[in-house]
Design an enzyme around this catalytic site. Structure first.
Site, PDB file in Angstrom:
ATOM      1  N   HIS B  97      -3.966  -2.971  -9.624  1.00  0.00           N
ATOM      2  CA  HIS B  97      -5.360  -3.044  -9.197  1.00  0.00           C
ATOM      3  C   HIS B  97      -6.296  -2.820 -10.385  1.00  0.00           C
ATOM      4  O   HIS B  97      -6.081  -1.935 -11.200  1.00  0.00           O
ATOM      5  CB  HIS B  97      -5.602  -1.983  -8.119  1.00  0.00           C
ATOM      6  CG  HIS B  97      -6.905  -2.182  -7.401  1.00  0.00           C
ATOM      7  ND1 HIS B  97      -7.140  -3.276  -6.600  1.00  0.00           N
ATOM      8  CD2 HIS B  97      -8.041  -1.452  -7.371  1.00  0.00           C
ATOM      9  CE1 HIS B  97      -8.365  -3.194  -6.102  1.00  0.00           C
ATOM     10  NE2 HIS B  97      -8.932  -2.101  -6.557  1.00  0.00           N
ATOM     11  N   ALA B 137      -0.288   3.014  -4.062  1.00  0.00           N
ATOM     12  CA  ALA B 137      -0.569   3.558  -5.395  1.00  0.00           C
ATOM     13  C   ALA B 137      -1.848   2.953  -5.979  1.00  0.00           C
ATOM     14  O   ALA B 137      -2.035   1.736  -5.977  1.00  0.00           O
ATOM     15  CB  ALA B 137       0.619   3.292  -6.325  1.00  0.00           C
ATOM     16  N   VAL B 139      -2.927   2.444  -8.945  1.00  0.00           N
ATOM     17  CA  VAL B 139      -2.825   1.478 -10.046  1.00  0.00           C
ATOM     18  C   VAL B 139      -1.923   0.309  -9.684  1.00  0.00           C
ATOM     19  O   VAL B 139      -1.606  -0.514 -10.545  1.00  0.00           O
ATOM     20  CB  VAL B 139      -2.305   2.137 -11.347  1.00  0.00           C
ATOM     21  CG1 VAL B 139      -3.299   3.188 -11.834  1.00  0.00           C
ATOM     22  CG2 VAL B 139      -0.934   2.747 -11.132  1.00  0.00           C
ATOM     23  N   GLU B 140      -1.489   0.249  -8.428  1.00  0.00           N
ATOM     24  CA  GLU B 140      -0.680  -0.900  -8.014  1.00  0.00           C
ATOM     25  C   GLU B 140      -1.473  -1.693  -6.979  1.00  0.00           C
ATOM     26  O   GLU B 140      -2.409  -2.406  -7.327  1.00  0.00           O
ATOM     27  CB  GLU B 140       0.697  -0.430  -7.537  1.00  0.00           C
ATOM     28  CG  GLU B 140       1.427   0.295  -8.692  1.00  0.00           C
ATOM     29  CD  GLU B 140       2.862   0.698  -8.392  1.00  0.00           C
ATOM     30  OE1 GLU B 140       3.638  -0.132  -7.913  1.00  0.00           O
ATOM     31  OE2 GLU B 140       3.206   1.873  -8.650  1.00  0.00           O
ATOM     32  N   MET B 141      -1.185  -1.546  -5.683  1.00  0.00           N
ATOM     33  CA  MET B 141      -1.894  -2.362  -4.703  1.00  0.00           C
ATOM     34  C   MET B 141      -3.125  -1.639  -4.128  1.00  0.00           C
ATOM     35  O   MET B 141      -3.995  -2.275  -3.533  1.00  0.00           O
ATOM     36  CB  MET B 141      -0.918  -2.802  -3.608  1.00  0.00           C
ATOM     37  CG  MET B 141       0.154  -3.750  -4.168  1.00  0.00           C
ATOM     38  SD  MET B 141       1.610  -3.948  -3.106  1.00  0.00           S
ATOM     39  CE  MET B 141       0.973  -5.068  -1.856  1.00  0.00           C
TER      40      MET B 141
END
Lengths: 330, 330
Positions: B97, B137, B139-141
């Site tokens: 993201h 998360a 920094v992920e989705m």
């Protein structure tokens, strides 16, 4: 007695007229729309200098899914023209490199091969020219052409695929060949047999009564001045004064090109929300209402919107079956 | 005469010994490695509370490719665990993201179903628990669980797929069911019949001579203390003092958990560069050399590295054939 006769005559007359209307309506439907729409051809036109071969389709499929064509290594053609999502990303405007957004909504790749002019402003001619744009665009894949070639050529496993796709070329890994292969794959992304096509081929129940009524309405309202032919779009630029984007004039600087945008296809349109070049219409209903106001200068009735949307929803074709291609590791 | 006899005897002796060595070497290969490696089973273990059904596999496949499970609408499981790229993204650490990077390299989804402990630090048990992590998360989705459920439930076309996958459940669209479906699809991402498996099943030419020598070397060096069994990984945490990432200790705060990381699988390892939890080894050669220094406290010779890499490169199995699923529009 006389009164009774009159009543009987009136009743019979009404029945005759009604029957006539019904008969007329049943007959009329094909008449009203005849020649306005056409079925999607089995295959799109192919440029003489880029013939389709199975090897080139395969290479193009690989490159279409190749995130290493982007500066970040995570964005591929498929990121914004996602075949899971009707060939779009279903966002108002795409998220590209560094999560920046471009100014326009990603048009569907499905059946794009039937268009000559590409991009919302028609600034490219043909898929080969189109495919070169997003790879290099700073807010999309952000990869300069020479670096794209360098990166792909650096993945040794690609060479045999390029050799097979472009036989006889001494140095087949070039930017134009990357674009040619991607364009060739895109020519396979055709969605046949939607409701309209089956209806036009004689399956009269392939369109619901609501959809048929919607089809008549878009003819009668004149939407089909632009939305006609096999793509339900003339594929040319037409003025669309909506928002601040100047369309082709951004490229040419010509006043005559202001607000000129390519007429969008209606094929699979129910899969590709949000709508318009700026993605400003969240639903088909919104889009239809806005088109009424902007292009027809009238507020469509809720009934008209309902039937038009029923027609538009009948235009989902059969999605192409595409496997995730295995890409060479290095 | 005597001299000649001695020479003849020596020559004959050398020939006998050589023949013996050759015979021994040919015989010995299966002996040396016997019991160390095992073929990949046809199917991974399945938890009792999440049985596999075709309907659940299909739903899981859809959700695996579903970018609307992310806050941005563009990141899916497949973004970082890309089946075109050996089930990884081939980046040192994933771009999530807002194009932020997480601290660790995305492990491959291929054959992950054979592991019990999930993530580099083993903090999750089973794929069902794992699948819930990256969705949420930041920094992920970057999608909170309740919003993920709300978004999927808001796409009406999903309901029949959830009903088919979780029959009899009154309210099947839940976060745990999303994870269960994804985990079920992931249990189909198995790569059988790599060189080692075919060799172990008796196809003696399925491994090149170089690969066989590499296989012997990893046994003799002791790499197989951790890299053994069907996954060529014990699947447990072992100390790996490399870089500053404290591994499981980041989660537990326990000193004993410092630098504890899950042993990586060697299956398909040649497809999943760069290597290690921090993606710091760009090539297999780099990774092998570093493992020699860090885990064996020795500089491997160039010959050893060459043969080990030849063995590792033989571990590419048959990739699962996965179609791009059509996702409901709304």
């Amino acid at each position: 007695m006389r009164k009774t006769l009159i009543v009987v005559l009136v009743v019979v007359g009404v029945m005759l007229v009604s029957t006539g209307i019904v008969l007329y309506a049943q007959e009329a439907r094909p008449q009203v729309t005849q020649g306005v729409f056409a079925t999607l051809p089995d295959a799109p036109p192919v440029p003489e200098d880029n013939p389709m071969t199975p090897e080139k389709i395969l290479l193009g499929q690989m490159l279409y899914f190749e995130p290493r064509l982007s500066a970040s290594g995570v964005i591929s053609c498929h990121t914004c023209h996602n075949l899971s999502l009707g060939g779009t990303d279903r966002l108002p405007s795409s998220l590209g490199h560094n999560f920046e957004t471009g100014g326009r909504n990603a048009p569907t790749v499905l059946n794009a091969a039937f268009f000559n002019l590409q991009f919302w402003d028609g600034r490219a001619t043909g898929l080969e020219e189109q495919a070169q744009g997003p790879i290099q665009a700073g807010v999309e894949m952000a990869m300069p052409a020479d670096l794209a070639v360098e990166r792909i050529a650096g993945i040794e496993g690609y060479l045999p695929y390029f050799q097979a796709a472009f036989p006889g070329e001494e140095n087949p890994i070039t930017f134009i060949n990357i674009a040619r292969a991607i364009a060739t794959f895109e020519r396979t992304l055709i969605t046949p047999n939607d409701g309209l096509d089956r209806y036009l081929r004689g399956e009269t129940d392939a369109l619901s009564a609501d959809a048929q009524r919607g089809m008549e309405i878009v003819v009668q309202l004149g939407c089909v001045a632009c939305h006609q032919g096999p793509m339900l779009s003339l594929g040319v630029l037409m003025p669309f004064r909506h928002g601040e984007d100047l369309g082709l004039a951004n490229v040419t600087g010509q006043e005559a090109d202001q607000f000129m945008f390519r007429v969008a296809t209606w094929r699979n349109v129910s899969l590709t929300a949000p709508y318009f070049h700026d993605g400003s219409a969240a639903t088909l209903e919104d889009a239809v209402r806005t088109m009424g106001v902007v292009q027809l200068q009238r507020d469509l009735t809720e009934e008209e919107v309902f039937y038009i949307v029923a027609f538009l929803e009948s235009l989902e074709g059969e999605m192409p079956v595409v496997n995730i291609p295995a890409l060479p590791a290095d």
